[in-house]
Write an enzyme that holds these catalytic residues in place. Structure first.
Site, PDB file in Angstrom:
ATOM      1  N   LYS A  45      -2.134  -6.764  12.875  1.00 42.07           N
ATOM      2  CA  LYS A  45      -3.156  -5.820  12.389  1.00 42.07           C
ATOM      3  C   LYS A  45      -4.585  -6.205  12.744  1.00 42.07           C
ATOM      4  O   LYS A  45      -5.543  -5.803  12.071  1.00 42.07           O
ATOM      5  CB  LYS A  45      -3.056  -5.597  10.858  1.00 42.07           C
ATOM      6  CG  LYS A  45      -1.691  -5.390  10.302  1.00 42.07           C
ATOM      7  CD  LYS A  45      -0.793  -4.568  11.170  1.00 42.07           C
ATOM      8  CE  LYS A  45      -1.129  -3.097  11.179  1.00 42.07           C
ATOM      9  NZ  LYS A  45      -0.203  -2.378  12.112  1.00 42.07           N
ATOM     10  N   TRP A  73       5.084  -1.315  24.161  1.00 42.47           N
ATOM     11  CA  TRP A  73       5.933  -2.514  24.051  1.00 42.47           C
ATOM     12  C   TRP A  73       6.653  -2.810  25.361  1.00 42.47           C
ATOM     13  O   TRP A  73       7.225  -3.868  25.515  1.00 42.47           O
ATOM     14  CB  TRP A  73       6.916  -2.381  22.884  1.00 42.47           C
ATOM     15  CG  TRP A  73       7.864  -1.228  22.985  1.00 42.47           C
ATOM     16  CD1 TRP A  73       9.058  -1.199  23.637  1.00 42.47           C
ATOM     17  CD2 TRP A  73       7.704   0.068  22.401  1.00 42.47           C
ATOM     18  NE1 TRP A  73       9.643   0.026  23.510  1.00 42.47           N
ATOM     19  CE2 TRP A  73       8.841   0.825  22.748  1.00 42.47           C
ATOM     20  CE3 TRP A  73       6.708   0.651  21.609  1.00 42.47           C
ATOM     21  CZ2 TRP A  73       9.005   2.153  22.331  1.00 42.47           C
ATOM     22  CZ3 TRP A  73       6.880   1.965  21.202  1.00 42.47           C
ATOM     23  CH2 TRP A  73       8.012   2.706  21.560  1.00 42.47           C
ATOM     24  N   HIS A 100       2.576 -12.828  18.438  1.00 40.56           N
ATOM     25  CA  HIS A 100       2.000 -13.120  17.118  1.00 40.56           C
ATOM     26  C   HIS A 100       2.319 -14.567  16.710  1.00 40.56           C
ATOM     27  O   HIS A 100       2.013 -14.963  15.587  1.00 40.56           O
ATOM     28  CB  HIS A 100       2.608 -12.212  16.039  1.00 40.56           C
ATOM     29  CG  HIS A 100       2.165 -10.775  16.083  1.00 40.56           C
ATOM     30  ND1 HIS A 100       0.885 -10.397  16.381  1.00 40.56           N
ATOM     31  CD2 HIS A 100       2.842  -9.627  15.813  1.00 40.56           C
ATOM     32  CE1 HIS A 100       0.801  -9.067  16.312  1.00 40.56           C
ATOM     33  NE2 HIS A 100       1.963  -8.581  15.971  1.00 40.56           N
ATOM     34  N   SER A 130      -4.850  -3.356   6.122  1.00 38.83           N
ATOM     35  CA  SER A 130      -4.068  -2.717   7.182  1.00 38.83           C
ATOM     36  C   SER A 130      -2.603  -3.171   7.116  1.00 38.83           C
ATOM     37  O   SER A 130      -1.666  -2.375   7.246  1.00 38.83           O
ATOM     38  CB  SER A 130      -4.676  -3.075   8.541  1.00 38.83           C
ATOM     39  OG  SER A 130      -3.979  -2.469   9.580  1.00 38.83           O
ATOM     40  N   TYR A 185     -12.074  -7.594  16.679  1.00 36.40           N
ATOM     41  CA  TYR A 185     -11.898  -6.157  16.447  1.00 36.40           C
ATOM     42  C   TYR A 185     -13.270  -5.506  16.239  1.00 36.40           C
ATOM     43  O   TYR A 185     -13.539  -4.419  16.735  1.00 36.40           O
ATOM     44  CB  TYR A 185     -11.010  -5.984  15.210  1.00 36.40           C
ATOM     45  CG  TYR A 185     -10.731  -4.564  14.802  1.00 36.40           C
ATOM     46  CD1 TYR A 185      -9.635  -3.881  15.317  1.00 36.40           C
ATOM     47  CD2 TYR A 185     -11.549  -3.906  13.887  1.00 36.40           C
ATOM     48  CE1 TYR A 185      -9.372  -2.569  14.931  1.00 36.40           C
ATOM     49  CE2 TYR A 185     -11.290  -2.605  13.501  1.00 36.40           C
ATOM     50  CZ  TYR A 185     -10.200  -1.936  14.022  1.00 36.40           C
ATOM     51  OH  TYR A 185      -9.944  -0.644  13.646  1.00 36.40           O
ATOM     52  N   PHE A 221     -10.032   5.729  19.222  1.00 35.59           N
ATOM     53  CA  PHE A 221      -9.049   5.824  18.140  1.00 35.59           C
ATOM     54  C   PHE A 221      -8.332   7.177  18.211  1.00 35.59           C
ATOM     55  O   PHE A 221      -7.096   7.245  18.114  1.00 35.59           O
ATOM     56  CB  PHE A 221      -9.737   5.644  16.782  1.00 35.59           C
ATOM     57  CG  PHE A 221      -8.780   5.715  15.627  1.00 35.59           C
ATOM     58  CD1 PHE A 221      -7.966   4.638  15.323  1.00 35.59           C
ATOM     59  CD2 PHE A 221      -8.675   6.866  14.865  1.00 35.59           C
ATOM     60  CE1 PHE A 221      -7.058   4.700  14.274  1.00 35.59           C
ATOM     61  CE2 PHE A 221      -7.777   6.934  13.811  1.00 35.59           C
ATOM     62  CZ  PHE A 221      -6.966   5.853  13.513  1.00 35.59           C
ATOM     63  N   MET A 224      -5.791   7.341  21.106  1.00 40.99           N
ATOM     64  CA  MET A 224      -4.622   6.493  20.869  1.00 40.99           C
ATOM     65  C   MET A 224      -3.773   7.021  19.712  1.00 40.99           C
ATOM     66  O   MET A 224      -2.546   6.920  19.738  1.00 40.99           O
ATOM     67  CB  MET A 224      -5.054   5.046  20.611  1.00 40.99           C
ATOM     68  CG  MET A 224      -5.495   4.353  21.896  1.00 40.99           C
ATOM     69  SD  MET A 224      -6.004   2.647  21.646  1.00 40.99           S
ATOM     70  CE  MET A 224      -4.539   1.908  20.955  1.00 40.99           C
ATOM     71  N   ARG A 249      -3.905   4.197  11.503  1.00 43.37           N
ATOM     72  CA  ARG A 249      -4.190   4.635  10.140  1.00 43.37           C
ATOM     73  C   ARG A 249      -5.622   5.150  10.007  1.00 43.37           C
ATOM     74  O   ARG A 249      -5.847   6.347   9.861  1.00 43.37           O
ATOM     75  CB  ARG A 249      -3.929   3.442   9.204  1.00 43.37           C
ATOM     76  CG  ARG A 249      -3.896   3.754   7.727  1.00 43.37           C
ATOM     77  CD  ARG A 249      -3.694   2.463   6.955  1.00 43.37           C
ATOM     78  NE  ARG A 249      -4.764   1.520   7.186  1.00 43.37           N
ATOM     79  CZ  ARG A 249      -5.867   1.425   6.454  1.00 43.37           C
ATOM     80  NH1 ARG A 249      -6.037   2.199   5.402  1.00 43.37           N
ATOM     81  NH2 ARG A 249      -6.816   0.546   6.745  1.00 43.37           N
ATOM     82  N   LYS A 250      -6.603   4.239  10.050  1.00 43.91           N
ATOM     83  CA  LYS A 250      -8.007   4.656   9.914  1.00 43.91           C
ATOM     84  C   LYS A 250      -8.857   4.148  11.077  1.00 43.91           C
ATOM     85  O   LYS A 250      -9.774   4.820  11.511  1.00 43.91           O
ATOM     86  CB  LYS A 250      -8.600   4.104   8.618  1.00 43.91           C
ATOM     87  CG  LYS A 250      -8.302   4.909   7.389  1.00 43.91           C
ATOM     88  CD  LYS A 250      -9.238   4.469   6.281  1.00 43.91           C
ATOM     89  CE  LYS A 250      -8.988   5.225   5.002  1.00 43.91           C
ATOM     90  NZ  LYS A 250      -9.768   4.645   3.899  1.00 43.91           N
TER      91      LYS A 250
HETATM   92  P1  A3P Z   1      -6.002   0.181  10.332  1.00 47.01           P
HETATM   93  O1  A3P Z   1      -4.693   0.036   9.629  1.00 47.01           O
HETATM   94  O2  A3P Z   1      -7.133  -0.494   9.602  1.00 47.01           O
HETATM   95  O3  A3P Z   1      -6.332   1.591  10.689  1.00 47.01           O
HETATM   96  P2  A3P Z   1      -2.388  -4.011  15.404  1.00 47.01           P
HETATM   97  O4  A3P Z   1      -2.322  -3.242  16.672  1.00 47.01           O
HETATM   98  O5  A3P Z   1      -2.816  -5.444  15.613  1.00 47.01           O
HETATM   99  O6  A3P Z   1      -1.151  -3.880  14.591  1.00 47.01           O
HETATM  100  O7  A3P Z   1      -3.596  -3.405  14.539  1.00 47.01           O
HETATM  101  C1  A3P Z   1      -3.523  -2.112  14.018  1.00 47.01           C
HETATM  102  C2  A3P Z   1      -4.887  -1.743  13.510  1.00 47.01           C
HETATM  103  O8  A3P Z   1      -5.757  -1.472  14.608  1.00 47.01           O
HETATM  104  C3  A3P Z   1      -4.848  -0.460  12.667  1.00 47.01           C
HETATM  105  O9  A3P Z   1      -5.905  -0.619  11.721  1.00 47.01           O
HETATM  106  C4  A3P Z   1      -5.167   0.582  13.732  1.00 47.01           C
HETATM  107  O10 A3P Z   1      -5.632   1.806  13.212  1.00 47.01           O
HETATM  108  C5  A3P Z   1      -6.262  -0.170  14.511  1.00 47.01           C
HETATM  109  N1  A3P Z   1      -6.511   0.403  15.843  1.00 47.01           N
HETATM  110  C6  A3P Z   1      -5.628   0.583  16.840  1.00 47.01           C
HETATM  111  N2  A3P Z   1      -6.231   1.190  17.879  1.00 47.01           N
HETATM  112  C7  A3P Z   1      -7.514   1.394  17.533  1.00 47.01           C
HETATM  113  C8  A3P Z   1      -8.641   1.997  18.179  1.00 47.01           C
HETATM  114  N3  A3P Z   1      -8.550   2.528  19.393  1.00 47.01           N
HETATM  115  N4  A3P Z   1      -9.808   2.044  17.510  1.00 47.01           N
HETATM  116  C9  A3P Z   1      -9.922   1.515  16.272  1.00 47.01           C
HETATM  117  N5  A3P Z   1      -8.899   0.928  15.605  1.00 47.01           N
HETATM  118  C10 A3P Z   1      -7.697   0.877  16.232  1.00 47.01           C
END
Ligand code: A3P
Length: 288
Positions: A45, A73, A100, A130, A185, A221, A224, A249-250
């Site tokens: 996350k 993946w 990870h 997250s 991030y 965001f 994606m 998610r956000k």
């Molecule tokens: P949130 O749950 O806070 O929205 P991972 O890929 O390491 O599992 O991380 C997932 C987190 O990265 C999620 O956070 C996801 O929404 C966020 N994320 C993925 N792509 C993103 C993007 N293009 N811009 C901003 N956040 C992104």
């Protein structure tokens, strides 16, 4: 689905048995990296999927076809997961690999091979939020209970993938010993193009203005969230139940403020100070 209730323990960390076996973990721990490999290392996350997408666009020089036709993946398989052996693109000139796993498992092999490592980290309060929501969606992770229960386990380091503190300290502790670029991030949020330029310099992969424009568009965001090759909607409902929330998610900085009580924030800050205060690491996010 298979092994949904199984937990594997490896190098002191618990991991979901749906994705990992002792064999897949041993394979990862002895994997012969090449100097041309590019490894994305993260605690869950922290921006893993975002970095996978950015590197896909950098490597394709802005061509969106791979990002839109190949699941992430497959583009950047997880070293430690069961399917890695089949997914790793042995013939590829530059293999993109995600992990990870903690640094202590991989650092010796990475040092020796001189593979390039990109470590992505994120404000741990946002990681905890997250990760909590992801537990509700991902059926291969344990039921998180309430946010308070989950946060206690996150701070104890007893969640799957182990302690955030150990992960970050382990990997950033290797930053002068590995060929590593450290990205947060928050930096991706603040300056995606600038960070992409830093990545391209690190990887020796020139980036034209048109590539940057395409990257900015496809790695937003919104793009994606709507890209089935990046948003995990291809995963069957028994494994990721999208009625419980979205993987994308956000995607904001500081969402912890909407989740943490003042007491939770104070407990978190105290432990953060104990764990990270004297670590001398470049932690680039505001905690307050
Ligand atoms: P949130 O749950 O806070 O929205 P991972 O890929 O390491 O599992 O991380 C997932 C987190 O990265 C999620 O956070 C996801 O929404 C966020 N994320 C993925 N792509 C993103 C993007 N293009 N811009 C901003 N956040 C992104």
């Amino acid at each position: 689905m298979e092994r949904m209730e199984v937990t594997e323990t490896f190098a002191g960390v618990t991991l979901p048995g749906h994705l990992h076996t002792q064999e897949s973990l041993a394979f990862a721990a002895t994997f012969p990296f090449r100097p041309t490999d590019v490894v994305i290392a993260t605690y869950p996350k922290s921006g893993t999927t975002w970095m996978q997408e950015i590197l896909t666009l950098l490597f394709s020089r802005g061509d969106a076809v791979p990002a839109k036709t190949i699941p992430n993946w497959e583009r950047a398989p997880w070293l430690e997961q069961i399917y890695f052996r089949d997914a790793v693109r042995d013939a590829a000139a530059r293999r993109l690999i995600t992990t990870h796993l903690p640094a202590r498992v991989l650092a010796p092999a990475l040092q020796q091979s001189k593979a390039k490592v990109i470590y992505v980290a994120r404000n741990p309060k946002d990681v905890a939020v997250s990760f909590y929501h992801f537990h509700r969606l991902a059926k291969f992770l344990p039921d998180p209970g309430s946010f308070d229960t989950f946060l206690t386990r996150f701070l104890e380091g007893t969640v799957h993938y182990g302690s955030w503190f150990d992960h970050v300290k382990g990997w950033l502790g290797q930053r002068h010993l590995l060929d590593m670029l450290y990205v947060t991030y928050e930096e991706l949020h603040q300056d995606l193009c600038g960070t992409a330029r830093r990545l391209s310099a690190f990887l020796g992969c020139p980036v034209a203005p048109e590539t940057l424009a395409a990257l900015e568009q496809h790695c937003s965001f919104a793009a994606m969230r709507d890209n089935a090759m990046a948003n995990y909607t291809l995963i069957p409902r028994e494994i990721m139940d999208h009625s419980q929330g979205r993987f994308m998610r956000k995607g904001v900085v500081g969402d912890w403020r909407a989740h943490f009580s003042p007491l939770q924030a104070a407990l978190f800050d105290r432990l953060y100070q104990e764990e990270m205060g004297d670590a001398g690491l470049p932690l680039r996010w505001p905690m307050a």
